[in-house]
Design a protein around this motif. Structure first.
Motif, PDB file in Angstrom:
ATOM      1  N   LEU A 147     -14.544   8.565  -6.898  1.00  0.00           N
ATOM      2  CA  LEU A 147     -15.190   8.853  -5.620  1.00  0.00           C
ATOM      3  C   LEU A 147     -14.565  10.116  -5.046  1.00  0.00           C
ATOM      4  O   LEU A 147     -13.336  10.193  -4.888  1.00  0.00           O
ATOM      5  CB  LEU A 147     -15.001   7.689  -4.648  1.00  0.00           C
ATOM      6  CG  LEU A 147     -15.878   6.463  -4.873  1.00  0.00           C
ATOM      7  CD1 LEU A 147     -15.211   5.212  -4.335  1.00  0.00           C
ATOM      8  CD2 LEU A 147     -17.232   6.651  -4.194  1.00  0.00           C
ATOM      9  N   LYS A 148     -15.394  11.120  -4.740  1.00  0.00           N
ATOM     10  CA  LYS A 148     -14.864  12.371  -4.199  1.00  0.00           C
ATOM     11  C   LYS A 148     -15.282  12.534  -2.747  1.00  0.00           C
ATOM     12  O   LYS A 148     -16.458  12.361  -2.402  1.00  0.00           O
ATOM     13  CB  LYS A 148     -15.356  13.560  -5.008  1.00  0.00           C
ATOM     14  CG  LYS A 148     -14.800  14.889  -4.479  1.00  0.00           C
ATOM     15  CD  LYS A 148     -15.376  16.089  -5.171  1.00  0.00           C
ATOM     16  CE  LYS A 148     -14.842  17.375  -4.527  1.00  0.00           C
ATOM     17  NZ  LYS A 148     -15.340  17.570  -3.153  1.00  0.00           N
ATOM     18  N   GLU A 149     -14.296  12.905  -1.923  1.00  0.00           N
ATOM     19  CA  GLU A 149     -14.547  13.178  -0.514  1.00  0.00           C
ATOM     20  C   GLU A 149     -14.087  14.594  -0.149  1.00  0.00           C
ATOM     21  O   GLU A 149     -13.371  15.249  -0.915  1.00  0.00           O
ATOM     22  CB  GLU A 149     -13.852  12.141   0.379  1.00  0.00           C
ATOM     23  CG  GLU A 149     -14.736  10.961   0.761  1.00  0.00           C
ATOM     24  CD  GLU A 149     -15.895  11.344   1.670  1.00  0.00           C
ATOM     25  OE1 GLU A 149     -16.031  12.539   2.004  1.00  0.00           O
ATOM     26  OE2 GLU A 149     -16.683  10.457   2.036  1.00  0.00           O
ATOM     27  N   ARG A 181     -11.275   4.774   0.461  1.00  0.00           N
ATOM     28  CA  ARG A 181     -10.440   3.789  -0.254  1.00  0.00           C
ATOM     29  C   ARG A 181     -10.484   2.441   0.444  1.00  0.00           C
ATOM     30  O   ARG A 181     -10.615   1.391  -0.196  1.00  0.00           O
ATOM     31  CB  ARG A 181      -8.990   4.284  -0.333  1.00  0.00           C
ATOM     32  CG  ARG A 181      -8.761   5.427  -1.279  1.00  0.00           C
ATOM     33  CD  ARG A 181      -7.273   5.730  -1.452  1.00  0.00           C
ATOM     34  NE  ARG A 181      -7.096   7.028  -2.091  1.00  0.00           N
ATOM     35  CZ  ARG A 181      -6.858   8.162  -1.453  1.00  0.00           C
ATOM     36  NH1 ARG A 181      -6.731   8.150  -0.131  1.00  0.00           N
ATOM     37  NH2 ARG A 181      -6.729   9.285  -2.119  1.00  0.00           N
ATOM     38  N   LYS A 182     -10.373   2.474   1.746  1.00  0.00           N
ATOM     39  CA  LYS A 182     -10.367   1.227   2.513  1.00  0.00           C
ATOM     40  C   LYS A 182     -11.708   0.498   2.384  1.00  0.00           C
ATOM     41  O   LYS A 182     -11.743  -0.732   2.304  1.00  0.00           O
ATOM     42  CB  LYS A 182     -10.053   1.516   3.981  1.00  0.00           C
ATOM     43  CG  LYS A 182      -8.609   1.952   4.223  1.00  0.00           C
ATOM     44  CD  LYS A 182      -8.353   2.238   5.696  1.00  0.00           C
ATOM     45  CE  LYS A 182      -6.897   2.652   5.924  1.00  0.00           C
ATOM     46  NZ  LYS A 182      -6.640   3.002   7.351  1.00  0.00           N
ATOM     47  N   ARG A 183     -12.798   1.266   2.364  1.00  0.00           N
ATOM     48  CA  ARG A 183     -14.114   0.631   2.202  1.00  0.00           C
ATOM     49  C   ARG A 183     -14.214  -0.063   0.852  1.00  0.00           C
ATOM     50  O   ARG A 183     -14.688  -1.193   0.749  1.00  0.00           O
ATOM     51  CB  ARG A 183     -15.232   1.676   2.321  1.00  0.00           C
ATOM     52  CG  ARG A 183     -15.463   2.195   3.712  1.00  0.00           C
ATOM     53  CD  ARG A 183     -16.725   3.052   3.785  1.00  0.00           C
ATOM     54  NE  ARG A 183     -16.754   3.777   5.047  1.00  0.00           N
ATOM     55  CZ  ARG A 183     -16.364   5.041   5.195  1.00  0.00           C
ATOM     56  NH1 ARG A 183     -15.932   5.723   4.148  1.00  0.00           N
ATOM     57  NH2 ARG A 183     -16.402   5.608   6.375  1.00  0.00           N
ATOM     58  N   VAL A 184     -13.780   0.627  -0.206  1.00  0.00           N
ATOM     59  CA  VAL A 184     -13.857   0.047  -1.546  1.00  0.00           C
ATOM     60  C   VAL A 184     -12.987  -1.197  -1.646  1.00  0.00           C
ATOM     61  O   VAL A 184     -13.411  -2.237  -2.176  1.00  0.00           O
ATOM     62  CB  VAL A 184     -13.446   1.079  -2.618  1.00  0.00           C
ATOM     63  CG1 VAL A 184     -13.373   0.416  -3.991  1.00  0.00           C
ATOM     64  CG2 VAL A 184     -14.440   2.235  -2.651  1.00  0.00           C
ATOM     65  N   VAL A 185     -11.771  -1.119  -1.133  1.00  0.00           N
ATOM     66  CA  VAL A 185     -10.859  -2.271  -1.181  1.00  0.00           C
ATOM     67  C   VAL A 185     -11.476  -3.454  -0.434  1.00  0.00           C
ATOM     68  O   VAL A 185     -11.451  -4.593  -0.917  1.00  0.00           O
ATOM     69  CB  VAL A 185      -9.484  -1.910  -0.595  1.00  0.00           C
ATOM     70  CG1 VAL A 185      -8.637  -3.170  -0.409  1.00  0.00           C
ATOM     71  CG2 VAL A 185      -8.754  -0.921  -1.505  1.00  0.00           C
ATOM     72  N   ALA A 212     -17.854   8.893  -0.060  1.00  0.00           N
ATOM     73  CA  ALA A 212     -17.362   7.511  -0.104  1.00  0.00           C
ATOM     74  C   ALA A 212     -17.693   6.769   1.184  1.00  0.00           C
ATOM     75  O   ALA A 212     -16.920   5.940   1.664  1.00  0.00           O
ATOM     76  CB  ALA A 212     -15.852   7.494  -0.357  1.00  0.00           C
ATOM     77  N   GLY A 213     -18.864   7.087   1.742  1.00  0.00           N
ATOM     78  CA  GLY A 213     -19.331   6.353   2.909  1.00  0.00           C
ATOM     79  C   GLY A 213     -19.859   4.982   2.519  1.00  0.00           C
ATOM     80  O   GLY A 213     -19.531   4.469   1.443  1.00  0.00           O
ATOM     81  N   ILE A 217     -21.846   1.777  -4.117  1.00  0.00           N
ATOM     82  CA  ILE A 217     -22.195   2.081  -5.503  1.00  0.00           C
ATOM     83  C   ILE A 217     -20.939   2.087  -6.370  1.00  0.00           C
ATOM     84  O   ILE A 217     -20.939   1.577  -7.501  1.00  0.00           O
ATOM     85  CB  ILE A 217     -22.924   3.441  -5.588  1.00  0.00           C
ATOM     86  CG1 ILE A 217     -24.248   3.386  -4.816  1.00  0.00           C
ATOM     87  CG2 ILE A 217     -23.183   3.824  -7.044  1.00  0.00           C
ATOM     88  CD1 ILE A 217     -24.887   4.746  -4.587  1.00  0.00           C
ATOM     89  N   GLY A 218     -19.852   2.653  -5.839  1.00  0.00           N
ATOM     90  CA  GLY A 218     -18.602   2.695  -6.587  1.00  0.00           C
ATOM     91  C   GLY A 218     -18.058   1.320  -6.896  1.00  0.00           C
ATOM     92  O   GLY A 218     -17.633   1.039  -8.024  1.00  0.00           O
ATOM     93  N   GLN A 219     -18.067   0.448  -5.903  1.00  0.00           N
ATOM     94  CA  GLN A 219     -17.592  -0.922  -6.129  1.00  0.00           C
ATOM     95  C   GLN A 219     -18.434  -1.636  -7.157  1.00  0.00           C
ATOM     96  O   GLN A 219     -17.935  -2.305  -8.054  1.00  0.00           O
ATOM     97  CB  GLN A 219     -17.614  -1.706  -4.807  1.00  0.00           C
ATOM     98  CG  GLN A 219     -17.176  -3.151  -4.932  1.00  0.00           C
ATOM     99  CD  GLN A 219     -18.326  -4.136  -4.697  1.00  0.00           C
ATOM    100  OE1 GLN A 219     -19.478  -3.798  -4.905  1.00  0.00           O
ATOM    101  NE2 GLN A 219     -17.985  -5.329  -4.273  1.00  0.00           N
TER     102      GLN A 219
END
Length: 737
Positions: free
Chosen positions: A348-350, A360-364, A328-329, A335-337
């Motif tokens: 997303l697996k870490e 999570r913070k990156r996606v948000v 989730a870098g 890509i997830g977003q």
């Protein structure tokens, strides 16, 4: 109620005298203007002109896909002569002018795309209303094809939204949402989708009763209105605009043509329409227009699943609904977003909870930025986030249809990830790697499903870059390619399928260009001068600016991975290695080839160079007089020719089979000067025999990294071109079949 049906229109008149003209072009996913549509609309307008019992006219679409996507681009490309073009423009201008002068009020009811000729049609109406949802896009995108609006758009738009707004829309070719269009008065009402038909009916009633008020030009300040209403004020706006477009206008002549046509809208009305027509006709013959049209068709072909695979049925047999992402870098979160925003469920697996929380913070943050840009409400934003799960557990991936790894660029790490995933996923799941250069086949060997393993190379930043390389290894099945191409399309991206070779297509073609820039600065060439020379060629930024953006550590890794297929990599690795060892990584570290202060460039950096045994005066220098004229400077030639040669080798080695796909990938993936059509179009334009001759001379001066590809040598001897419709400026030979 009276009704009438033609091939493309349904016309009905109710008891109040309201005539609804509904467009539904057969056998088309979107409505477009073609000869048949124009002829039928002409007959409908003729009827309206001669029947006085009509109280109002509503123009709308019978397709849920949208109002009208503009003129048929293929028909534009097929225009045979200036006389043919003039006839088509006159036809559209006169037809929309007659709509403009109809005795009864006219209303354009817009949903979905309302672009190009579609908006010009709507501008000829008295009122425009639109459905306020994400699918509604209103604009004049002709500039992106090297053209200008030709059916009155440059003449009517300034009167509706004001000069500054009109210039911005036309010169940028940008699309507006219904809310944005309402704000500048382009439409009179933006309607909530839940109340769509009721509000349309209500607005029509208001028009019949004389209660509707046009919103044209609202929210312009008194000062702005005064400025645009005076010749002196308009002159200031035009002067500022011409200065702003000055550096691009040499490559994109439509920019100056658009300004000229808009300026003419403030003179005599017939003269304005004549200027618009003449500028459009002149632009059709420019190389920029022809190249941009070809890129348009290339994009359409790339997005057609049949281009890449015959196994279209696989899309229906095993649709991709749930996507897993390992890591989730920056890339994984991006890509997830993107997948979540396009309706996919995402996991997303870490490795651990600390990394998961950072993910999570990156996606948000990405979703919040997107929501702000698109003006999403809280419900829409929450809906996207609800589709994203960030976890540390493998079992959350068990029912995923596709899993994309986006971990560190180390082959053994990726192979371990693939081996683990292979054991926990369902039998129909696809495994894909976001690697930029590593072997997909080696990763596939770590699994028991090589036919379901491929590459999905996204470019950074994910949400902005349109290209995705779908990498096909030797064992990858047609069905897997078809499913991945469909997935990329569903993300709103453009796929290009490549073979599994170091660097795939884009990095392999791009690196010789970037590497030559590194070699040149190591030899003492001026950093700014090199970047400026390439911007003059038409690139969005120079090679050294681009390296700083990408990161020199990443560039070093790519250089090392390409050492087996490219000549002359060692000095590039040496230079980049010196800089990386001193933590000069580019913009992200504050220093690379340039210095950076608070994210902004702050002069050229004092970077180390390899020690040299010979003095600078002994470095080899090519003589301009020994080159065959190709219109390039010495710096441009030394930097661009390696990219041209490597593009030809990729065609020769069938990294990508189609020449148009190589050009499209380089334009979308690197920003290669779009007005030139791509590197293989550049070869055709210069002439294969000239490129071969100049590469041969460069090789004699600088070494085998400038060796001419075997395919180029053969094409030069046989007088062949890559594209049948190329118009080589210096090549007087036709295509040989």
């Amino acid at each position: 109620m009276n009704t009438k049906q033609t091939k493309s229109f349904h016309v009905s008149t109710d008891g109040r005298g309201v005539t609804t003209v509904s467009l539904d072009v057969p056998h088309r996913p979107l409505n477009v203007f073609d000869d048949q549509v124009m002829s039928e609309l002409d007959a409908i307008v003729h009827h309206l002109e001669h029947h006085g019992d009509c109280q109002a006219v509503v123009f709308r679409s019978g397709k849920e896909s949208g109002f009208l996507a503009g003129a048929d681009v293929k028909a534009i490309a097929d225009i045979e002569s200036p006389a043919h073009a003039t006839q088509l423009i006159d036809c559209g201008q006169q037809l929309f002018d007659r709509i403009n002068w109809l005795a009864m009020p006219t209303i354009a009811v817009i949903h979905g795309p309302c672009l190009g000729g579609g908006l010009e049609w709507a501008l000829a109406c008295d009122y425009r209303i639109a459905r306020d949802n994400s699918s509604t896009k209103i604009g004049l995108p002709e500039i992106k094809l090297g053209l200008i609006p030709g059916w009155g758009g440059t003449q009517r738009l300034p009167r509706v939204v004001g000069l500054a707004n009109a210039l911005s829309m036309i010169l940028q070719g940008k699309n507006l949402s219904a809310a944005e269009a309402a704000k500048i008065g382009l439409i009179d009402l933006a309607i909530d989708p839940d109340r769509w038909e009721d509000e349309v009916a209500c607005f029509v009633t208001q028009v019949l009763e004389g209660e509707a008020v046009s919103q044209s030009g609202r929210e312009r300040s008194w000062g702005q209105r005064w400025l645009e209403a005076t010749p002196w004020g308009r002159s200031l706006i035009f002067s500022a605009t011409e200065k702003k477009i000055g550096s691009k206008a040499a490559h994109y002549p439509a920019l100056r043509s658009a300004v000229k046509a808009v300026r003419s809208s403030y003179g005599l009305r017939p003269d304005g329409f004549m200027t618009e027509r003449n500028e459009f006709v002149n632009l059709l013959a420019t190389p920029t227009c022809r190249n941009l049209l070809q890129l348009f068709f290339a994009r359409e072909s790339a997005r057609d699943r049949r281009t890449w695979s015959s196994q279209i049925g696989a899309l229906h047999e095993a649709p991709i609904r749930k996507v897993g992402i390992i890591g989730a870098g920056t890339m994984g979160a991006g890509i997830g977003q993107l997948a979540a925003c396009n309706g996919f469920d995402v996991v997303l697996k870490e490795m651990d909870e600390t990394a998961a929380e950072a993910g999570r913070k990156r996606v948000v943050a990405l979703v919040e930025t997107l929501a702000k840009h698109r003006k999403m409400n809280d419900k829409s934003r929450a809906s996207i986030l609800d589709r994203v799960q960030v976890t540390t557990h493998d079992d959350a991936l068990a029912d995923a249809d596709l899993v994309i790894e986006a971990v560190v660029e180390i082959a053994k790490v990726k192979e371990t990830v693939f081996a683990t995933l292979d054991k926990c996923l369902g039998s129909t799941a696809i495994l894909a790697s976001n690697t930029s250069s590593l072997s997909i086949a080696r990763m596939a060997e770590a699994t028991a499903r090589p036919e379901q393993v491929a590459g999905l190379h996204f470019f950074n930043p994910v949400h902005k870059m349109e290209l995705v390389e779908v990498v096909r290894a030797a064992g990858t099945s047609d069905a897997t390619v078809a499913r991945l191409v469909g997935f990329v399309r569903a993300l709103g991206k453009t796929p290009v399928v490549t073979a599994d070779a170091p660097g795939f297509l884009v990095n392999r073609v791009l690196f010789p260009y970037l590497g030559e820039a590194v070699v040149m600065v190591a030899q003492g060439h001026d950093v700014k001068r090199l970047d400026k020379a390439i911007r003059r060629f038409g690139m969005p930024m120079g090679p050294l600016e681009l390296l700083d953006q990408v990161g020199l550590d990443i560039a070093l890794h790519v250089a090392q991975s390409l050492a087996s297929v490219l000549a002359g990599v060692t000095p590039v690795v040496d230079q980049l290695g010196l800089m990386v060892n001193q933590n000069m990584l580019g913009k992200k570290s504050g220093s690379g080839f340039y210095r950076y202060k608070k994210g902004r460039r702050d002069g050229v950096a004092n970077f180390p160079r390899p020690s040299k045994k010979e003095g600078r005066q002994n470095w080899p220098v090519a003589d301009q007089d020994h080159f065959v004229n190709d219109g390039l400077s010495l710096e441009q030639r030394r930097l661009i020719y390696p990219m041209l040669a490597e593009s030809i080798r990729c065609k020769q080695e069938k990294i990508v089979d189609q020449a148009w796909a190589i050009d499209l990938a380089m334009v979308l993936g690197t920003g290669f000067a779009p007005h030139r059509g791509g590197p293989l179009h550049v070869v055709d334009t210069i002439g294969e025999h000239i490129v071969h001759a100049n590469l041969t001379y460069l090789q004699s001066i600088y070494g085998d990294r400038f060796a001419s590809p075997v395919l180029l040598e053969a094409m030069a001897e046989q007088h062949l071109l890559f594209f049948e419709d190329s118009e080589a400026e210096n090549n007087d030979h036709a295509v040989t079949h």
